[in-house]
Design a protein around this motif. Structure first.
Motif, PDB file in Angstrom:
ATOM      1  N   PHE A   1      22.934 -10.209  27.127  1.00 33.29           N
ATOM      2  CA  PHE A   1      23.871 -11.326  27.084  1.00 33.29           C
ATOM      3  C   PHE A   1      23.348 -12.486  27.919  1.00 33.29           C
ATOM      4  CE2 PHE A   1      26.547  -7.913  25.709  1.00 33.29           C
ATOM      5  CZ  PHE A   1      27.528  -8.494  24.914  1.00 33.29           C
ATOM      6  N   SER A   2      23.681 -13.695  27.490  1.00 39.20           N
ATOM      7  CA  SER A   2      23.359 -14.876  28.290  1.00 39.20           C
ATOM      8  C   SER A   2      24.143 -14.826  29.599  1.00 39.20           C
ATOM      9  CB  SER A   2      23.693 -16.149  27.512  1.00 39.20           C
ATOM     10  OG  SER A   2      25.081 -16.171  27.176  1.00 39.20           O
ATOM     11  N   LYS A   3      23.755 -15.620  30.564  1.00 42.50           N
ATOM     12  CA  LYS A   3      24.369 -15.580  31.883  1.00 42.50           C
ATOM     13  C   LYS A   3      25.873 -15.821  31.821  1.00 42.50           C
ATOM     14  CE  LYS A   3      24.632 -15.507  36.370  1.00 42.50           C
ATOM     15  NZ  LYS A   3      24.517 -14.227  37.109  1.00 42.50           N
ATOM     16  N   ASN A   4      26.307 -16.745  30.968  1.00 45.09           N
ATOM     17  CA  ASN A   4      27.740 -17.031  30.864  1.00 45.09           C
ATOM     18  C   ASN A   4      28.465 -16.082  29.917  1.00 45.09           C
ATOM     19  OD1 ASN A   4      26.935 -17.906  28.343  1.00 45.09           O
ATOM     20  ND2 ASN A   4      27.326 -20.088  28.732  1.00 45.09           N
ATOM     21  N   GLY A   5      27.720 -15.168  29.299  1.00 45.02           N
ATOM     22  CA  GLY A   5      28.332 -14.183  28.423  1.00 45.02           C
ATOM     23  C   GLY A   5      28.732 -14.703  27.061  1.00 45.02           C
ATOM     24  N   LYS A   6      28.347 -15.931  26.732  1.00 42.11           N
ATOM     25  CA  LYS A   6      28.777 -16.531  25.469  1.00 42.11           C
ATOM     26  C   LYS A   6      27.892 -16.138  24.286  1.00 42.11           C
ATOM     27  CE  LYS A   6      32.163 -18.873  27.335  1.00 42.11           C
ATOM     28  NZ  LYS A   6      33.589 -18.531  27.016  1.00 42.11           N
ATOM     29  N   LEU A   7      26.659 -15.726  24.555  1.00 39.33           N
ATOM     30  CA  LEU A   7      25.727 -15.358  23.496  1.00 39.33           C
ATOM     31  C   LEU A   7      25.122 -13.997  23.797  1.00 39.33           C
ATOM     32  CD1 LEU A   7      23.792 -18.759  23.152  1.00 39.33           C
ATOM     33  CD2 LEU A   7      25.566 -17.904  21.600  1.00 39.33           C
ATOM     34  N   VAL A   8      24.766 -13.279  22.743  1.00 43.42           N
ATOM     35  CA  VAL A   8      24.077 -12.012  22.926  1.00 43.42           C
ATOM     36  C   VAL A   8      22.888 -11.955  21.976  1.00 43.42           C
ATOM     37  CG1 VAL A   8      25.619 -10.824  21.287  1.00 43.42           C
ATOM     38  CG2 VAL A   8      24.278  -9.494  22.938  1.00 43.42           C
ATOM     39  N   ALA A   9      21.733 -11.607  22.521  1.00 39.78           N
ATOM     40  CA  ALA A   9      20.551 -11.342  21.700  1.00 39.78           C
ATOM     41  C   ALA A   9      20.430  -9.836  21.563  1.00 39.78           C
ATOM     42  CB  ALA A   9      19.301 -11.926  22.361  1.00 39.78           C
ATOM     43  N   TYR A  10      20.172  -9.371  20.361  1.00 43.18           N
ATOM     44  CA  TYR A  10      20.108  -7.927  20.147  1.00 43.18           C
ATOM     45  C   TYR A  10      19.008  -7.585  19.147  1.00 43.18           C
ATOM     46  CZ  TYR A  10      22.796  -8.871  15.864  1.00 43.18           C
ATOM     47  OH  TYR A  10      23.216  -9.350  14.647  1.00 43.18           O
ATOM     48  N   GLY A  11      18.434  -6.396  19.331  1.00 40.18           N
ATOM     49  CA  GLY A  11      17.347  -5.952  18.468  1.00 40.18           C
ATOM     50  C   GLY A  11      17.821  -4.913  17.471  1.00 40.18           C
ATOM     51  N   LEU A  12      17.285  -4.990  16.255  1.00 39.02           N
ATOM     52  CA  LEU A  12      17.577  -4.015  15.213  1.00 39.02           C
ATOM     53  C   LEU A  12      16.280  -3.359  14.767  1.00 39.02           C
ATOM     54  CD1 LEU A  12      20.110  -5.985  12.952  1.00 39.02           C
ATOM     55  CD2 LEU A  12      20.631  -4.243  14.663  1.00 39.02           C
ATOM     56  N   SER A  13      16.308  -2.042  14.612  1.00 37.60           N
ATOM     57  CA  SER A  13      15.147  -1.319  14.103  1.00 37.60           C
ATOM     58  C   SER A  13      15.550  -0.567  12.848  1.00 37.60           C
ATOM     59  CB  SER A  13      14.601  -0.344  15.145  1.00 37.60           C
ATOM     60  OG  SER A  13      15.565   0.651  15.451  1.00 37.60           O
ATOM     61  N   SER A  14      14.590  -0.355  11.954  1.00 36.36           N
ATOM     62  CA  SER A  14      14.858   0.304  10.677  1.00 36.36           C
ATOM     63  C   SER A  14      14.051   1.587  10.556  1.00 36.36           C
ATOM     64  CB  SER A  14      14.518  -0.630   9.504  1.00 36.36           C
ATOM     65  OG  SER A  14      15.322  -1.792   9.521  1.00 36.36           O
ATOM     66  N   SER A  15      14.688   2.614  10.037  1.00 35.93           N
ATOM     67  CA  SER A  15      14.042   3.882   9.689  1.00 35.93           C
ATOM     68  C   SER A  15      13.331   4.537  10.868  1.00 35.93           C
ATOM     69  CB  SER A  15      13.047   3.672   8.536  1.00 35.93           C
ATOM     70  OG  SER A  15      13.701   3.150   7.408  1.00 35.93           O
ATOM     71  N   GLY A  16      13.796   4.263  12.071  1.00 35.10           N
ATOM     72  CA  GLY A  16      13.228   4.899  13.244  1.00 35.10           C
ATOM     73  C   GLY A  16      11.984   4.247  13.799  1.00 35.10           C
ATOM     74  N   SER A  17      11.556   3.139  13.229  1.00 35.97           N
ATOM     75  CA  SER A  17      10.352   2.459  13.710  1.00 35.97           C
ATOM     76  C   SER A  17      10.599   1.816  15.070  1.00 35.97           C
ATOM     77  CB  SER A  17       9.924   1.387  12.702  1.00 35.97           C
ATOM     78  OG  SER A  17       8.915   0.552  13.236  1.00 35.97           O
ATOM     79  N   ASP A  18       9.520   1.652  15.842  1.00 39.11           N
ATOM     80  CA  ASP A  18       9.612   0.934  17.113  1.00 39.11           C
ATOM     81  C   ASP A  18       9.695  -0.581  16.927  1.00 39.11           C
ATOM     82  OD1 ASP A  18       9.646   3.043  18.963  1.00 39.11           O
ATOM     83  OD2 ASP A  18       7.479   3.267  18.887  1.00 39.11           O
ATOM     84  N   TRP A  19       9.355  -1.079  15.738  1.00 38.70           N
ATOM     85  CA  TRP A  19       9.458  -2.517  15.488  1.00 38.70           C
ATOM     86  C   TRP A  19      10.926  -2.933  15.504  1.00 38.70           C
ATOM     87  CZ3 TRP A  19       5.308  -5.291  16.019  1.00 38.70           C
ATOM     88  CH2 TRP A  19       4.059  -4.785  15.668  1.00 38.70           C
ATOM     89  N   GLN A  20      11.177  -4.098  16.088  1.00 40.90           N
ATOM     90  CA  GLN A  20      12.541  -4.624  16.127  1.00 40.90           C
ATOM     91  C   GLN A  20      12.577  -6.062  15.641  1.00 40.90           C
ATOM     92  OE1 GLN A  20      15.066  -4.096  19.508  1.00 40.90           O
ATOM     93  NE2 GLN A  20      14.258  -2.082  20.032  1.00 40.90           N
ATOM     94  N   THR A  21      13.715  -6.422  15.090  1.00 46.38           N
ATOM     95  CA  THR A  21      14.037  -7.810  14.765  1.00 46.38           C
ATOM     96  C   THR A  21      15.140  -8.253  15.710  1.00 46.38           C
ATOM     97  OG1 THR A  21      13.457  -7.543  12.432  1.00 46.38           O
ATOM     98  CG2 THR A  21      14.914  -9.377  13.011  1.00 46.38           C
TER      99      THR A  21
END
Length: 759
Positions: free
Chosen positions: A179-199
């Motif tokens: 989360f951003s410092k003010n809590g207004k935004l969140v960046a999050y990662g998604l992975s598919s099929s168990g891969s270590d790659w994230q978006t």
């Protein structure tokens, strides 16, 4: 800021990502030796059929020269996951293993019982970001845990982010979130099929609206927001020909970027790279006051890092004005020790380190006097216990967790001088999660053990009397802890080293030497096997009459860096000796006998199983190797394998080659020479999207195993592999697949050991 890339039991705290000789001697104890002599012909299982294993092209012309030694690699073609013959080999192996596993008399009963037992709520520690609280929760059988939000602890939580909506089969998982410092935004990662790659994507925390940001080519990355709430640091790799989790190319040239929310990834600012050291990796962390960004540079899984920093307010044109990366000060420019940022007051920084302290300590460094002679100890190294993690909370307090003979103890200290304020009460078990920041006047921590599903405690640190209270106590329907017994024993390994082991079983069993035993081990990468709750293991004890044994082998982190270093490089054989010795202890103390002893391990633990089976096939009745590292001469050539050289060494070195080739599972398969002795029943697991320990390890090993032993007259035990689709190394695996694989494993073990389900 240290990542461990071949690990399955990862210790976590709020601050730290701890992603942390050869012996062929006979059985030592007279009791075990006598049992082996008397029963060696009965070690053969009840299987009588000869197996017709799938054929695959074997090319004996593929030979590598290692420092003057020729080593054949006849199944090199299986290293290509896209080759038709590889895919046909996988299909043929599944056609053999799946019917055999499903033919177990306990399969359906075990799967139904496991599904029922696993259907209990699982909740993570609440944490506050901005003006809201968040926690993860799984109602029981949801494929992925859901992130909930609420304003006050007494409010009804609302769904904030549900990864189950991202795919129909639950194979898209939520990775890291920040989360951003003010809590207004969140960046999050998604992975598919168990891969270590994230978006990485970005979401508005108030409206849950998705923003336009989509960041790709990300693996092993932290997410660190600057306190202006405009953007965050993250790590990515160069664009490759393929990055869907099925490739085998080495992960090289990681770079640190800064992304401004609302802009295209192509506009991101390059902040760090090191092309002259392509194996180096970077993580970034912004200090509590927002003044500094700290870079941790690692070259492997060894708990050491370089430490650079940049004062953000000193950048005349801000981060986006940097035309030649961040102008960092190199505070620590070697790989002599590990340094994890804990807190800072202006230029006074506190770090957790193992510098000349294998059990870790807390030190303070003044950036204006950075020379080592000016450093001061805040919390000195303990004479016996290992400092696992610490975190600053309530402005001037430190939560400090130690590992004491593989059990966690938790304290509160003063940040100013490191003095201890109090000890929090804990039973024998583990603190598996924690939340609490310097700006928070409270903390949460979750405790678990072999017989405790999970209890979350809350402590208000603003009160004069600091007493943790139960915030949430998890219950499992039908589970009665008082019917089980947990003990910790200590046994001697071959070199007389004292090794701890946990043993779990139902109360009242008689030690008649005939119980089915499952022994699980790891022994590497500074990872500790602490007490943890598992309904699948308890079902094995309750309904299959089993005993669970977990030895804490050298190579792990149970006793700090000395214990870790005692099981790596040329001393790796110590790990296997510790495991063999644990098996012999269980046999000598009448828990079991060789034909009733199953062993299991994953990743580095899969290597453990393969090596131990090869060395002493007569000692075990069944082996299950999950996503194992089996080719010790070529592991460093694929994906993140180069990072494991810190534990294993590398065949490019002549010295390293000679110890690697002596235990490498792929290269040490030999037909048993003792009449009546065969390899135990073997089951390998791997996933087609495992881009950490790539499937070629398991495919080459099973092909070699089947080729070498198919013609052996005594080999009637099955040698099999189960390859799962849309699965990776383990992280993010949907619940449905977790339950199915667990049922497959225990069904195979039950059939191999000749045990039946009992109510």
């Amino acid at each position: 800021m240290q990542y461990t890339f071949a690990a399955d039991a990862i210790r976590k705290s709020q601050r730290v990502l701890s992603l942390r000789a050869f012996s062929t001697s006979c059985l030592r104890s007279a009791a075990v030796t006598g049992l082996f002599s008397a029963e060696r012909t009965s070690i053969m299982s009840s299987h009588t059929q000869k197996w017709q294993y799938p054929e695959v092209r074997r090319d004996d012309s593929v030979v590598d020269n290692y420092h003057g030694t020729s080593i054949a690699d006849p199944y090199r073609s299986l290293e290509d996951p896209d080759a038709k013959e590889t895919q046909e080999f996988v299909e043929a192996q599944n056609d053999l293993s799946v019917p055999y596993i499903n033919g177990s008399s306990v399969k359906e009963t075990y799967l139904k019982s496991l599904t029922d037992a696993y259907n209990y709520p699982k909740t993570g520690c609440p944490y506050r970001r901005g003006d809201s609280f968040y926690h993860y929760h799984n109602t029981g059988l949801q494929n992925q845990s859901v992130l909930y939000s609420y304003k006050e602890l007494t409010d009804e939580p609302k769904v904030f982010l549900d990864p189950n909506t991202f795919s129909e089969d639950g194979t898209v998982a939520l990775g890291s979130t920040a989360f951003s410092k003010n809590g207004k935004l969140v960046a999050y990662g998604l992975s598919s099929s168990g891969s270590d790659w994230q978006t990485i994507k970005v979401r508005d925390a108030d409206t849950s609206a998705e923003l336009s940001d989509v960041l790709e080519h990300i693996k092993f990355s932290s997410i660190a927001w600057t306190h202006d709430n405009k953007g965050f640091f993250y790590c990515r790799y160069p664009v490759g020909d393929k990055s869907d989790g099925t490739e085998t190319d080495a992960n090289l040239n990681q770079m640190l970027y800064y992304h401004i929310v609302g802009t295209a990834q192509s506009d991101d600012v390059l902040c760090w790279k090191c092309p002259e050291q392509p194996k180096w990796m970077c993580s970034a962390e912004v200090t509590d006051d927002g003044e500094y960004v700290i870079l941790g540079i690692v070259e492997s899984c060894d708990p050491v890092n370089r430490l650079y920093y940049c004062k953000l307010s000193d950048l005349p044109n801000g981060i986006t004005g940097c035309t030649d990366m961040l102008p960092c000060v190199k505070l620590i420019d070697n790989f002599d020790a590990k340094y994890d940022y804990i807190a800072n007051d202006g230029r006074e920084f506190s770090f957790m380190t193992n510098l000349k302290s294998p059990r870790y300590k807390l030190i303070r460094i003044n950036l204006d006097k950075p020379e080592q002679e000016n450093w001061a100890d805040v919390v000195a190294e303990h004479e016996k216990d290992v400092l696992s993690w610490c975190s600053c909370v309530n402005q001037d307090k430190l939560v400090v967790c130690y590992q004491q003979d593989v059990k966690d103890v938790l304290y509160l200290h003063k940040l100013s001088d490191g003095s201890r304020i109090k000890q929090f009460p804990l039973d024998v078990g583990s603190v598996v999660s924690y939340s609490g920041r310097r700006e928070d006047n409270f903390m949460f921590y979750k405790f678990t053990s072999f017989l405790t599903p999970g209890t979350i405690y809350y402590c208000d640190l603003s009160l004069e009397t600091l007493e943790p209270k139960v915030h949430l106590d998890t219950k499992v329907a039908g589970f009665e802890a008082d019917t089980f017994e947990v003990k910790q024993v200590f046994y001697e390994s071959y070199d007389r080293t004292r090794v701890p082991m946990f043993i779990i079983h139902q109360k009242g069993i008689s030690l008649d030497g005939n119980h089915p035993v499952l022994m699980y081990g790891y022994g590497g990468f500074n990872i500790s096997l602490n007490p943890s709750f598992s309904v699948s293991r308890l079902l094995f004890c309750q309904h299959l009459g089993g005993v669970l044994a977990i030895p804490n082998l050298r190579g792990g982190g149970e006793y700090g860096e000395t214990w870790h270093k005692g099981g790596i490089h040329a001393k790796k054989q110590n790990v296997f000796d510790d495991f063999h010795s644990a098996a012999e202890y269980l046999i000598a103390n009448k828990y079991t006998n060789p034909k009733r002893l199953a062993i299991q391990g994953g990743s580095n633990g899969g290597l453990l199983v393969g090596a131990c089976i090869n060395q002493k096939p007569y000692l075990y009745g069944c082996g299950v190797a999950q996503v194992g590292v089996m080719d010790m001469l070529r592991f460093h050539k694929f994906t993140i394998g180069h990072a494991w050289c810190s534990d294993y060494g590398c065949s490019d070195s002549e010295e390293d080659f000679h110890w690697l080739v002596r235990y490498s599972p792929l290269h040490t398969i030999k037909k048993p020479l003792i009449p009546g002795v065969q390899f135990p029943s073997m089951l390998l697991f791997t996933g087609d999207h495992d881009d950490r320990v790539v499937p070629l390890h398991s495919l080459k090993y099973i092909a070699t195993l089947q080729h070498e032993l198919a013609g052996h007259p005594d080999q009637t035990n099955p040698l099999m592999i189960r390859v799962h689709c849309k699965q990776g190394h383990g992280a993010g695996k949907p619940t449905e697949k977790v339950l199915e694989e667990s049922a497959e494993m225990y069904s195979f073990i039950a059939r191999s050991l000749g045990v039946e389900w009992r109510d």
